[in-house]
Scaffold this active site. Sequence first.
Site, PDB file in Angstrom:
ATOM      1  N   ARG A  90      23.869  35.392  32.409  1.00 44.09           N
ATOM      2  CA  ARG A  90      24.761  35.032  31.643  1.00 44.09           C
ATOM      3  C   ARG A  90      25.487  33.608  32.381  1.00 44.09           C
ATOM      4  O   ARG A  90      25.670  32.779  31.658  1.00 44.09           O
ATOM      5  CB  ARG A  90      26.007  35.786  31.164  1.00 44.09           C
ATOM      6  N   TYR A  91      25.634  33.652  33.406  1.00 48.29           N
ATOM      7  CA  TYR A  91      26.407  32.870  34.341  1.00 48.29           C
ATOM      8  C   TYR A  91      24.979  31.929  35.033  1.00 48.29           C
ATOM      9  O   TYR A  91      23.980  32.357  35.369  1.00 48.29           O
ATOM     10  CB  TYR A  91      26.998  33.579  35.486  1.00 48.29           C
ATOM     11  N   ARG A  94      23.750  33.450  38.562  1.00 49.12           N
ATOM     12  CA  ARG A  94      23.409  34.708  39.053  1.00 49.12           C
ATOM     13  C   ARG A  94      23.214  35.743  37.936  1.00 49.12           C
ATOM     14  O   ARG A  94      23.360  35.211  36.653  1.00 49.12           O
ATOM     15  CB  ARG A  94      24.928  35.402  39.618  1.00 49.12           C
ATOM     16  N   CYS A 103      23.131  57.716  35.741  1.00 52.66           N
ATOM     17  CA  CYS A 103      24.260  57.646  36.531  1.00 52.66           C
ATOM     18  C   CYS A 103      24.631  59.102  37.166  1.00 52.66           C
ATOM     19  O   CYS A 103      24.480  60.167  36.514  1.00 52.66           O
ATOM     20  CB  CYS A 103      25.550  57.396  35.617  1.00 52.66           C
ATOM     21  N   CYS A 107      30.841  58.307  32.757  1.00 53.22           N
ATOM     22  CA  CYS A 107      32.123  58.445  32.603  1.00 53.22           C
ATOM     23  C   CYS A 107      32.430  58.064  31.103  1.00 53.22           C
ATOM     24  O   CYS A 107      31.368  57.450  30.293  1.00 53.22           O
ATOM     25  CB  CYS A 107      32.468  56.838  32.910  1.00 53.22           C
ATOM     26  N   CYS A 110      32.528  54.458  29.411  1.00 51.90           N
ATOM     27  CA  CYS A 110      31.677  53.406  29.952  1.00 51.90           C
ATOM     28  C   CYS A 110      31.202  52.229  28.798  1.00 51.90           C
ATOM     29  O   CYS A 110      31.035  52.643  27.654  1.00 51.90           O
ATOM     30  CB  CYS A 110      30.309  53.975  30.160  1.00 51.90           C
ATOM     31  N   ARG A 112      28.675  50.787  29.046  1.00 50.42           N
ATOM     32  CA  ARG A 112      27.120  50.834  28.604  1.00 50.42           C
ATOM     33  C   ARG A 112      26.847  51.960  28.042  1.00 50.42           C
ATOM     34  O   ARG A 112      25.624  52.642  28.203  1.00 50.42           O
ATOM     35  CB  ARG A 112      26.224  50.484  29.859  1.00 50.42           C
ATOM     36  N   ASP A 270      36.689  47.528  27.486  1.00 52.54           N
ATOM     37  CA  ASP A 270      35.783  46.621  26.119  1.00 52.54           C
ATOM     38  C   ASP A 270      35.768  47.577  24.845  1.00 52.54           C
ATOM     39  O   ASP A 270      36.412  48.550  24.900  1.00 52.54           O
ATOM     40  CB  ASP A 270      34.383  46.780  26.790  1.00 52.54           C
ATOM     41  N   ASP A 307      36.455  41.185  29.683  1.00 48.64           N
ATOM     42  CA  ASP A 307      34.930  40.545  29.163  1.00 48.64           C
ATOM     43  C   ASP A 307      34.958  40.140  27.836  1.00 48.64           C
ATOM     44  O   ASP A 307      34.970  40.915  27.095  1.00 48.64           O
ATOM     45  CB  ASP A 307      33.949  41.482  29.819  1.00 48.64           C
ATOM     46  N   LYS A 314      33.597  36.944  32.047  1.00 43.75           N
ATOM     47  CA  LYS A 314      34.859  37.784  32.232  1.00 43.75           C
ATOM     48  C   LYS A 314      35.989  36.281  32.071  1.00 43.75           C
ATOM     49  O   LYS A 314      35.435  35.489  32.714  1.00 43.75           O
ATOM     50  CB  LYS A 314      34.753  38.057  33.513  1.00 43.75           C
TER      51      LYS A 314
HETATM   52  C1  PLP Z   1      30.293  40.612  35.642  1.00 41.81           C
HETATM   53  C2  PLP Z   1      28.807  39.982  35.505  1.00 41.81           C
HETATM   54  C3  PLP Z   1      28.454  39.201  36.582  1.00 41.81           C
HETATM   55  C4  PLP Z   1      29.112  39.002  37.733  1.00 41.81           C
HETATM   56  O1  PLP Z   1      30.103  38.259  37.619  1.00 41.81           O
HETATM   57  P1  PLP Z   1      31.297  37.998  39.011  1.00 41.81           P
HETATM   58  O2  PLP Z   1      32.306  37.364  38.394  1.00 41.81           O
HETATM   59  O3  PLP Z   1      30.190  36.990  39.864  1.00 41.81           O
HETATM   60  O4  PLP Z   1      31.508  39.121  39.591  1.00 41.81           O
HETATM   61  C5  PLP Z   1      26.988  38.448  36.229  1.00 41.81           C
HETATM   62  N1  PLP Z   1      26.598  38.816  35.195  1.00 41.81           N
HETATM   63  C6  PLP Z   1      26.982  39.605  34.049  1.00 41.81           C
HETATM   64  C7  PLP Z   1      26.387  39.565  32.907  1.00 41.81           C
HETATM   65  C8  PLP Z   1      28.005  40.181  34.234  1.00 41.81           C
HETATM   66  O5  PLP Z   1      28.568  40.861  33.295  1.00 41.81           O
HETATM   67  S1  SF4 Z   2      31.040  53.382  34.354  1.00 41.96           S
HETATM   68 FE1  SF4 Z   2      29.026  53.922  32.923  1.00 41.96          FE
HETATM   69  S2  SF4 Z   2      27.441  52.770  34.089  1.00 41.96           S
HETATM   70 FE2  SF4 Z   2      29.149  52.881  35.686  1.00 41.96          FE
HETATM   71  S3  SF4 Z   2      28.782  55.305  36.349  1.00 41.96           S
HETATM   72 FE3  SF4 Z   2      30.125  55.479  35.000  1.00 41.96          FE
HETATM   73  S4  SF4 Z   2      28.721  55.898  33.139  1.00 41.96           S
HETATM   74 FE4  SF4 Z   2      27.269  54.878  34.645  1.00 41.96          FE
END
Ligand code: PLP
Ligand code: SF4
Length: 361
Positions: A90-91, A94, A103, A107, A110, A112, A270, A307, A314
Amino acid sequence: MDQWAADLRDSVTQGAVLREDFGADAGEIDAVRAEYPMRIPRYYYNLIEEPGDPIWKQAVPSIQELQDVEADEDPLREEEDSPVPRLTHRYPDRVLFLVTDRCPMYCRFCTRKRMVGRTSDVNQKTIALGLDYIRSHPEIRDVLLSGGDPLMLSDQKLERIISSLRSIPHVEIIRIGTKFPCVLPSRITGGLCAMLSRYHPLYINTHFNHPREVTPESRAACERLANAGIPVGCQKVLLRGVNDDPQIIKELMHKLLLMRVRPYYLYQTDLTRGTNHFRTRVEVGLDIIRALRGHTTGFAVPQFVIDAPGGGGKIPLMPEYVVELGGNEVVMRNFEGRQYVYPQVAEDDDVGVRQGRVINF
Ligand SMILES: *Cc1c(COP(=O)(O)O)cnc(C)c1O
Ligand code: SF4
């Protein structure tokens, strides 16, 4: 078997256990976990003091998860920004690389939830494709391993991924996001730390949400990582009824610093399906930041972010400190609410006014 693997196998996964120990509605818990799995390591389970407390709310399924049916499963559009499965680019510089969908604990909040503990489509092939993608994109200098929780992999499997990343010249830093120090600290073994320390610069971001999660065991785990030269950060999620209070967050931040963990992000919850009951109003997070900034150690203040839904990344949110940004001066509010004026450098004359002032009121 490693001790931590035995500990993990001993986790609470059935509603009946909660019925016996706390008189919980096992039928309800089992109905939820048929949709969204439950796993609570015994270590974390033992931190529960009573039903509905902050530990319970994070770990034990609530029927409210099933009542939230409208929301999106993937509001951050992680899948759409994926050039190869389970890798989000996305960025510019990175990537987020999901190397497992398991996991130690599931959680309840979560982001995801759509995949963790449910799908099983992270495998050798997706990992190889992800590594190939990173190898062929020289702009990627930062790889963030996540999941699921990458420390669910054995040390050997994890090392294979990390050493492959290290052999890519343009990958400068490797980051691992892990919940283990908080929910199953026995995973952070001397052997794991020794292995990780061979691949510096390597950073770990862990995840604590409440001061009661900071125990002698979790502290020892974080210290083992720090002693291996790994900078440890902590992200947390603002959760209704768990930590939506400035005093709770402040206590947590102070406890993190005692175990050499630096606060990183504080996330607004989220819009993920099944997590709506944890959402707070955005003002709550802003009030927390306002209560911390200036009132405690500068680096005890996390960055409050949303986010952005739709995959915008973010976005930091700050209380208003700039009252007025004028051509000649900036009027600012300090942590106590007093106003101060800082004169601007004149655009055509780099000396300009050099005298600041305090606005008396
Ligand atoms: C959070 C995230 C990152 C890392 O973001 P930082 O601001 O550098 O910590 C990279 N890719 C995705 C898709 C993310 O959600
Ligand atoms: S927040 Fe989601 S991805 Fe992270 S440890 Fe908990 S269940 Fe797993």
